[in-house]
Design a protein around this motif. Structure first.
Motif, PDB file in Angstrom:
ATOM      1  N   LEU A 127      43.990  43.325  20.701  1.00 29.99           N
ATOM      2  CA  LEU A 127      43.903  44.153  21.893  1.00 29.99           C
ATOM      3  C   LEU A 127      44.893  45.321  21.797  1.00 29.99           C
ATOM      4  CD1 LEU A 127      42.357  43.973  24.578  1.00 29.99           C
ATOM      5  CD2 LEU A 127      44.376  42.844  25.537  1.00 29.99           C
ATOM      6  N   PRO A 128      44.499  46.413  21.197  1.00 30.02           N
ATOM      7  CA  PRO A 128      45.429  47.537  21.100  1.00 30.02           C
ATOM      8  C   PRO A 128      45.718  48.116  22.475  1.00 30.02           C
ATOM      9  CG  PRO A 128      43.259  48.160  20.279  1.00 30.02           C
ATOM     10  CD  PRO A 128      43.199  46.692  20.562  1.00 30.02           C
ATOM     11  N   GLY A 129      47.000  48.343  22.756  1.00 27.14           N
ATOM     12  CA  GLY A 129      47.357  48.800  24.092  1.00 27.14           C
ATOM     13  C   GLY A 129      47.401  50.310  24.210  1.00 27.14           C
ATOM     14  N   HIS A 130      47.738  50.987  23.143  1.00 25.17           N
ATOM     15  CA  HIS A 130      47.842  52.439  23.187  1.00 25.17           C
ATOM     16  C   HIS A 130      46.563  53.050  22.614  1.00 25.17           C
ATOM     17  CE1 HIS A 130      49.422  56.470  22.502  1.00 25.17           C
ATOM     18  NE2 HIS A 130      50.498  56.143  23.212  1.00 25.17           N
ATOM     19  N   TRP A 161      56.276  47.850  30.056  1.00 26.09           N
ATOM     20  CA  TRP A 161      55.700  46.564  29.679  1.00 26.09           C
ATOM     21  C   TRP A 161      54.282  46.522  30.205  1.00 26.09           C
ATOM     22  CZ3 TRP A 161      57.679  43.398  26.250  1.00 26.09           C
ATOM     23  CH2 TRP A 161      59.061  43.480  25.991  1.00 26.09           C
ATOM     24  N   ALA A 162      53.372  46.208  29.343  1.00 25.17           N
ATOM     25  CA  ALA A 162      51.978  46.159  29.775  1.00 25.17           C
ATOM     26  C   ALA A 162      51.356  44.851  29.309  1.00 25.17           C
ATOM     27  CB  ALA A 162      51.211  47.349  29.211  1.00 25.17           C
ATOM     28  N   GLU A 201      50.820  36.256  26.929  1.00 19.93           N
ATOM     29  CA  GLU A 201      50.999  36.392  25.464  1.00 19.93           C
ATOM     30  C   GLU A 201      50.646  37.790  24.960  1.00 19.93           C
ATOM     31  OE1 GLU A 201      46.843  34.784  26.011  1.00 19.93           O
ATOM     32  OE2 GLU A 201      48.802  34.553  26.942  1.00 19.93           O
ATOM     33  N   SER A 202      49.849  38.516  25.743  1.00 18.59           N
ATOM     34  CA  SER A 202      49.471  39.847  25.265  1.00 18.59           C
ATOM     35  C   SER A 202      50.423  40.930  25.777  1.00 18.59           C
ATOM     36  CB  SER A 202      48.033  40.169  25.700  1.00 18.59           C
ATOM     37  OG  SER A 202      47.978  40.227  27.108  1.00 18.59           O
ATOM     38  N   ARG A 203      51.549  40.508  26.362  1.00 18.22           N
ATOM     39  CA  ARG A 203      52.515  41.467  26.871  1.00 18.22           C
ATOM     40  C   ARG A 203      53.175  42.225  25.729  1.00 18.22           C
ATOM     41  NH1 ARG A 203      54.600  42.285  31.779  1.00 18.22           N
ATOM     42  NH2 ARG A 203      56.858  42.503  31.882  1.00 18.22           N
ATOM     43  N   HIS A 249      50.693  56.179  29.957  1.00 18.68           N
ATOM     44  CA  HIS A 249      50.533  56.084  31.397  1.00 18.68           C
ATOM     45  C   HIS A 249      49.388  55.143  31.768  1.00 18.68           C
ATOM     46  CE1 HIS A 249      53.472  59.150  32.105  1.00 18.68           C
ATOM     47  NE2 HIS A 249      52.798  60.067  31.414  1.00 18.68           N
ATOM     48  N   LEU A 250      48.424  55.043  30.878  1.00 20.58           N
ATOM     49  CA  LEU A 250      47.206  54.319  31.220  1.00 20.58           C
ATOM     50  C   LEU A 250      47.214  52.879  30.721  1.00 20.58           C
ATOM     51  CD1 LEU A 250      44.808  57.188  30.112  1.00 20.58           C
ATOM     52  CD2 LEU A 250      45.705  56.775  32.403  1.00 20.58           C
ATOM     53  N   ALA A 251      48.357  52.477  30.111  1.00 21.56           N
ATOM     54  CA  ALA A 251      48.369  51.208  29.390  1.00 21.56           C
ATOM     55  C   ALA A 251      47.952  50.031  30.255  1.00 21.56           C
ATOM     56  CB  ALA A 251      49.753  50.958  28.809  1.00 21.56           C
ATOM     57  N   ASN A 252      48.598  49.872  31.438  1.00 20.79           N
ATOM     58  CA  ASN A 252      48.306  48.718  32.276  1.00 20.79           C
ATOM     59  C   ASN A 252      46.845  48.680  32.700  1.00 20.79           C
ATOM     60  OD1 ASN A 252      50.252  46.742  32.699  1.00 20.79           O
ATOM     61  ND2 ASN A 252      51.571  48.265  33.709  1.00 20.79           N
ATOM     62  N   GLN A 253      46.387  49.829  33.156  1.00 22.21           N
ATOM     63  CA  GLN A 253      45.010  49.950  33.606  1.00 22.21           C
ATOM     64  C   GLN A 253      44.040  49.597  32.488  1.00 22.21           C
ATOM     65  OE1 GLN A 253      44.324  53.997  34.783  1.00 22.21           O
ATOM     66  NE2 GLN A 253      42.105  53.778  34.559  1.00 22.21           N
ATOM     67  N   ARG A 254      44.294  50.143  31.277  1.00 22.83           N
ATOM     68  CA  ARG A 254      43.376  49.912  30.154  1.00 22.83           C
ATOM     69  C   ARG A 254      43.384  48.448  29.706  1.00 22.83           C
ATOM     70  NH1 ARG A 254      41.874  52.618  26.036  1.00 22.83           N
ATOM     71  NH2 ARG A 254      43.533  51.773  24.762  1.00 22.83           N
ATOM     72  N   LEU A 255      44.607  47.866  29.683  1.00 21.14           N
ATOM     73  CA  LEU A 255      44.692  46.473  29.251  1.00 21.14           C
ATOM     74  C   LEU A 255      43.979  45.539  30.239  1.00 21.14           C
ATOM     75  CD1 LEU A 255      48.274  46.092  27.757  1.00 21.14           C
ATOM     76  CD2 LEU A 255      46.095  45.782  26.599  1.00 21.14           C
ATOM     77  N   GLU A 256      44.151  45.835  31.542  1.00 24.57           N
ATOM     78  CA  GLU A 256      43.489  45.001  32.542  1.00 24.57           C
ATOM     79  C   GLU A 256      41.984  45.073  32.402  1.00 24.57           C
ATOM     80  OE1 GLU A 256      45.005  45.834  36.516  1.00 24.57           O
ATOM     81  OE2 GLU A 256      46.998  45.290  35.749  1.00 24.57           O
TER      82      GLU A 256
END
Lengths: 335, 351
Positions: free
Chosen positions: B261-264, B326-327, B331-333, B339-346
């Motif tokens: 799950l790439p965050g960036h 932190w996004a 375990e995937s933290r 700026h969009l990391a949290n939104q995208r990960l969710e």
């Protein structure tokens, strides 16, 4: 390896052979009869013929060449009619003086070039580097005879700390027993340090005058090579092992930087050994360069002929040594 | 992996769990065309024994970061700020003499191009022994030679004792890289920085070298920073990954998570640009659009914004540089500079 040495040797012989032919033909194509130069314009036809017989000029060209070369190898280098001496005797007097001077000029040029190139590149201070580059350009741009004059005027005339022209050793000092004719060397062999110091004192100014140009050139070359080498990744790797900058520089960068400098150094050394006309003239140095010029002016061509062959031999020998040194300092060439 | 924690002075003398700690490290190259900040205020910690991968495009500052850690940045580059703590000792506060006792002993470097990384006029044995003798004053040359032979044996060079007298040009590229590894592990360092150690080698050799390297560092518990642009090597070799872009670490996570799950968005683009056989056959290789920005003229906001598929043109991305946040959950933290990391990960997790 044996093959390489043999082909090297053969190449050297061909070079000397070529030089000897040029030296030989040089005398024959010049206008005027060499025998006439010897006997003088007023001599009779019979005297001229007799002299030509004596000089072997009645023989065919190949025969003359054969005779000249076999005599040369056997140690009969001809007779200098201008000086009234066998050429070999003249060379024996003059050549050591030139070789000794050439050797010290090279020593001066090389040592100082290494030191200045190190200073210029070690810390990479732009000001230091620019200064060294300026010195190098100065060395290369300064005509040696002019520098010789300035050195004489300043250090002999004005300051009086170096001896003037004309001698290789002070008259008040007993010359060491002659072995090689290189006074400093002979003095060391005899254990006579006073004579060594004195001869070195006499050598110093002419050696600097003669060495300044090759010094400037070598500084430039070494500095560029050192800059190249210090940008190589292996220098970084050596540093990453914990080796300090100075040791990295002297143990790793410098040996590598010498490799491309070797050929140029060999050529310079050979050239310096062959004597220099103008600097020898200014210092009235009893060397081979001034002898050859005097002989040309006197049309004493036996000397010129011998000089061409001797300098060819010097070049060939120095180049052979350079090739051997390559094998020593560069393992990639050894195999 | 904790980038936000402030360095506590109390951890200094204790041989703690953290092998290397980098704080606000900044390295700039001052050239005629301007100032290029190759490493921009980078901070991270590495656990002892961890194998950390640093990935990114050419020019993202990976190599500059490696050299900055070792304190070997060369002019016109220089480290302008920050701290590098190895085993609690601040390397940035040390003078050259103290550093020369740390380099090669507590940390060492493996360089990218094995062809130019060894001195061509010295034997391989001399070059290994140089490192051993420098850090073991009083050791005899005989013993150093024995140890050098053992090291060559460790990196699986046949006839090790005889090969000590060979010169680098008598070795193949792979063999030279083994020699490099032998030099790097000579004094059993705590940290090895490997800058693209296999890039210059062919694929089969790459695998062999990595196997040797991995066996040696795993058995000794050495901490490794592996700098590469090869995501395959990262997947195989590294426990954790830092993704570098324009001199910043834009994402750090465990290898497993980053591949899952790439965050960036940049990480995602990088992963997508690894060629897959079925796509290659169709002649369609993915590449990250555009070029990396010039370090001398970085965009005012997120430095990836002009190339970003998710945030290009968004006002916040354009004007405001994202800090590390932190996004993700559980375990995937991970730390991401987006700026969009949290939104995208969710969104991704919801799928």
């Amino acid at each position: 390896m044996i093959h390489a040495i043999c082909s090297r040797l053969l190449g050297s012989l061909v070079a000397v052979f070529g030089a000897s032919i040029i030296a030989f033909l040089f005398l024959r194509v010049l206008p005027g009869n060499p025998a006439r130069l010897v006997v003088g314009p007023l001599a009779s036809e019979e005297a001229l013929q007799a002299q030509m017989q004596r000089m072997g000029l009645h023989l065919s060209l190949p025969e003359q060449y054969w005779r000249y070369m076999s005599d040369f190898i056997l140690g009969d280098w001809g007779f200098s009619y201008g000086a009234g001496q066998p050429v070999l005797v003249q060379f024996g007097n003059r050549l050591p003086a030139s070789i000794e001077l050439g050797f010290y000029s090279f020593l001066f040029a090389f040592l100082f070039a290494v030191i200045l190139a190190l200073v210029a590149t070690y810390r990479r201070r732009p000001v230091v580097d620019a200064t060294v580059r300026a010195i190098s350009v100065f060395g290369m741009g300064m005509p040696p005879f002019w520098l010789a004059l300035i050195l004489l005027v300043v250090f002999n005339e004005a300051l009086g700390i170096f001896p003037g022209p004309g001698l290789r050793l002070s008259r008040s000092i007993e010359p060491p027993p002659e072995i090689t004719g290189f006074i400093t060397f002979d003095a060391l062999v005899a254990g006579d340090f006073r004579a060594f110091a004195n001869a070195f004192h006499y050598l110093f100014l002419p050696a600097v005058a003669l060495g300044m140009l090759p010094f400037g050139y070598l500084v430039r070359l070494l500095r560029a090579n050192l800059l190249d080498i210090t940008n190589e990744p292996f220098i970084l790797v050596v540093r990453s092992k914990g080796i300090g900058p100075w040791r990295t520089f002297t143990r790793h960068a410098l040996p590598n930087a010498f490799i491309p400098t070797l050929t140029a150094s060999g050529m310079i050394f050979a050239q310096l050994l062959g004597g220099s006309v103008l600097v020898e003239k200014v210092f009235n140095w009893p060397g081979i360069g001034s002898l050859v010029v005097d002989s040309i002016l006197r049309k004493d061509f036996a000397v010129v002929q011998a000089f061409i062959i001797v300098s060819a031999v010097i070049y060939v020998l120095v180049n052979a040594v350079v090739d051997m040194l390559y094998g020593v300092i560069d393992p990639r060439i050894r195999n | 992996m904790n980038r936000s924690a402030p360095p506590s002075p109390s951890q200094q003398p204790v041989k703690s769990d953290i092998a290397l700690s980098v704080r606000n490290l900044r390295t700039e190259f001052h050239t005629g065309e301007g100032i290029f900040p190759a490493v921009r205020d980078v901070s991270f910690d590495i656990r002892r024994g961890c194998q950390l991968g640093i990935v990114g495009e050419s020019g993202s500052g990976k190599s500059a970061l490696a050299l900055s850690i070792l304190g070997l940045v060369r002019p016109p580059g220089r480290i302008v700020a920050g701290e590098v703590r190895l085993n609690g000792k601040n390397l940035r506060a040390m003078d050259e003499a103290s550093l020369s006792r740390v380099r090669g002993k507590e940390m060492s470097l493996i360089f990218q191009d094995p062809m130019t990384a060894l001195d061509p006029v010295k034997t391989v044995g001399t070059q290994i022994m140089e490192c051993i003798l420098h850090h073991n004053r009083g050791m005899s040359r005989r013993n150093a030679r024995k140890r050098a032979a053992r090291l060559l044996d460790d990196v699986e060079i046949p006839n090790a004792a005889q090969r000590l007298d060979s010169y680098p040009h008598q070795f193949s590229g792979g063999m030279r890289q083994r020699v490099m590894i032998a030099i790097a592990i000579a004094n059993e360092p705590d940290l090895i920085v490997a800058d693209e150690p296999t890039t210059a080698l062919d694929v089969t050799t790459q695998a062999q070298i990595l196997d040797v390297f991995e066996r040696l560092v795993r058995s000794s518990g050495t901490t490794v920073i592996l700098i590469t642009h090869n995501l395959g090597i990262v997947a195989e070799f590294c426990d954790e990954v830092h993704v570098m872009y324009a001199g910043r670490i834009v994402e750090s996570a465990s290898t497993k998570e980053i591949f899952r799950l790439p965050g960036h968005p940049y990480t995602e683009s990088l992963l997508k640009s690894v060629p897959r056989p079925e796509e290659a056959r169709r002649g369609r290789l993915f590449s990250v659009a555009g070029f990396p920005p010039s370090l001398a003229r970085l965009p005012p906001g997120c430095s990836f914004e002009p190339r970003c598929f998710a945030g290009r043109g968004l006002p916040q991305c354009r004007s405001e540089p994202p800090g590390a946040i932190w996004a993700g959950k559980k375990e995937s933290r991970r730390l991401v500079e987006c700026h969009l990391a949290n939104q995208r990960l969710e969104e991704a997790l919801a799928e």
